[in-house]
Design an enzyme around this catalytic site. Structure first.
Site, PDB file in Angstrom:
ATOM      1  N   ASP A 157       0.860  -1.183   0.000  1.00  0.00           N
ATOM      2  CA  ASP A 157       0.000   0.000   0.000  1.00  0.00           C
ATOM      3  C   ASP A 157       0.900   1.238   0.000  1.00  0.00           C
ATOM      4  O   ASP A 157       1.636   1.481   0.956  1.00  0.00           O
ATOM      5  CB  ASP A 157      -0.873  -0.045   1.266  1.00  0.00           C
ATOM      6  CG  ASP A 157      -1.901   1.070   1.314  1.00  0.00           C
ATOM      7  OD1 ASP A 157      -1.843   1.977   0.456  1.00  0.00           O
ATOM      8  OD2 ASP A 157      -2.759   1.038   2.208  1.00  0.00           O
ATOM      9  N   GLU A 180      -2.748   0.297  -4.248  1.00  0.00           N
ATOM     10  CA  GLU A 180      -2.604  -0.953  -3.490  1.00  0.00           C
ATOM     11  C   GLU A 180      -2.563  -2.158  -4.429  1.00  0.00           C
ATOM     12  O   GLU A 180      -3.226  -2.158  -5.455  1.00  0.00           O
ATOM     13  CB  GLU A 180      -3.803  -1.145  -2.544  1.00  0.00           C
ATOM     14  CG  GLU A 180      -3.954  -0.052  -1.512  1.00  0.00           C
ATOM     15  CD  GLU A 180      -5.181  -0.259  -0.629  1.00  0.00           C
ATOM     16  OE1 GLU A 180      -5.612  -1.416  -0.450  1.00  0.00           O
ATOM     17  OE2 GLU A 180      -5.720   0.742  -0.149  1.00  0.00           O
TER      18      GLU A 180
HETATM   19 MG   LIG Z   1      -2.315   4.024   0.238  1.00  0.00          MG
END
Ligand SMILES: [Mg+2]
Length: 398
Positions: free
Chosen positions: A9, A106
């Protein structure tokens, strides 16, 4: 043998790209805002420094500036987000072919087959973290686990620039004390319902048992229980397993005579489609409406969307527009079908639905505003809970 799944992420992605392109902003409290005009602009994303002043996503610029007068506001640059996202994904692809995007910042990676070459999950995560920082200049938080749900949860635990492993040995200690909504799939409304059952943590979900959750939430309850117990077995979707189009159709128990009657049906179909798109990290480029009249005439209409989207509202409105403009309810409808076509990769440039993509939680406020708007337009009862219609929806994934 357990799988090794990573969830990567990118941290404060929009703000990080802004700093990448203008390094003088590096030590400024920074917000990416929809419009730089203070009266209408809202905060779409912010950096750590702005966060430390209490600047929050979705609040108005003037509110944010009251908390942090020196806040620098920059407009979004979708083209650059796309470029950077693709460059980062090229790094992921060095470590595995199984890379599944989830929004623009992500990705899940299944690195089970790469361990002989690159080392264990933590070692692979460290190589990825370092490469992204060195080669691209942005930071990434990574969760390492034996399933997708825990990997995603792990990537939330050390921000920015951190790696967290959630293993079979430590998940009860690391995951179970966390609030229920830290688990993928628990949104605000599910969280409220869980609260009312006295279920507050992920451990409480596991302790509640499968039957209780299944009775209350149906199939989703079962999935929540399995997720909480570390039994999520969903695969990391590779390109080949992504659908080319996503369609849903429904046969109605009584004919529809008006836009007001059709709207809740179209919206539930759309919510269903939106969920599948999100699962595959795909965006809908065009909408196809398919209707069957009471005398079994079949008609099909299609139109492109101004920008690729995952938003159920945007797709449903386009579908309604197609039906109303081309057909107009001159005769009653027996069935409605709805297909998202021209599907695009999550990282394709797009402009709408920024909230639902990047800040699930904040997005719900936006959706509620939208629902209010729709109710004004189509009447108070025009929006019903999707689940009441969903039972008749047939899956038409291709
Ligand atoms: Mg992020």
């Amino acid at each position: 043998m357990d799988r090794t799944i990573l969830h990567c992420d990118l941290n404060n992605f929009f703000a990080s790209v802004a700093v990448l392109d203008n390094p003088t902003l590096k030590n400024c409290p920074l917000a990416v805002t929809g419009s730089v005009e203070e009266r209408h602009g809202i905060v779409l994303a912010k950096n750590e420094l702005a966060k430390s002043y209490g600047v929050a996503t979705a609040e108005a610029i003037w509110q944010a500036k009251r908390k942090c007068p020196e806040l620098v506001c920059v407009p979004p640059n979708y083209h650059r987000y796309n470029e950077v996202s693709m460059a980062v994904r090229d790094i992921y692809l060095r470590f595995s072919d199984a890379v599944e995007p989830f929004g623009i910042d992500e990705c899940w990676l299944d690195v089970t087959g790469s361990r002989l070459l690159f080392g264990n999950g933590m070692e692979i995560a460290e190589q990825i973290r370092a490469a992204v920082k060195r080669e691209i200049g942005v930071t990434v938080s990574i969760g390492v686990s034996f399933n997708k749900v825990f990997a995603k949860l792990g990537s939330d635990l050390k921000k920015p620039d951190g790696i967290t492993e959630i293993s079979r040995e430590n998940f009860k200690e690391k995951v179970w004390p966390l609030p229920a909504n830290a688990l993928l799939g628990v949104g605000r409304s599910t969280k409220n319902q869980l609260d009312s059952l006295g279920i507050f943590t992920i451990g409480d979900i596991a302790a509640a048992g499968c039957d209780v959750l299944k009775n209350r939430f149906g199939k989703m309850g079962e999935q929540l229980y399995l997720s909480a117990c570390g039994e999520d077995s969903s695969p990391v979707a590779t390109e080949e397993s992504a659908p080319k189009s996503v369609g849903r159709t429904t046969t109605l128990s009584s004919d529809l005579h008006s836009a007001e009657e059709a709207w809740p049906v179209v919206l539930s179909l759309s919510e269903n489609i939106s969920e599948t798109l999100r699962r595959h990290g795909l965006y809908c480029g065009a909408v196809q409406a398919h209707i069957r009249t009471f005398d079994l005439n079949v008609k099909e209409f299609q139109a492109a969307l101004p920008a690729p989207t995952q938003s159920s509202m945007v797709m449903a409105e386009k579908c309604m527009e197609l039906i109303e403009n081309n057909f107009g309810f001159s005769v009653p409808l027996r069935s409605i079908g709805f297909r998202a076509i021209n599907l695009k990769d999550a990282a394709a440039p797009y402009q709408t639905d920024i909230f639902t993509d990047f800040h699930e939680a904040e997005s719900r406020e936006e959706v509620e505003d939208k629902i209010f708007e729709i109710r004004q337009k189509y009447g108070k009862d025009s929006i019903v809970r999707g689940t009441t219609v969903n039972t008749h929806i047939h899956d038409r994934d291709e």
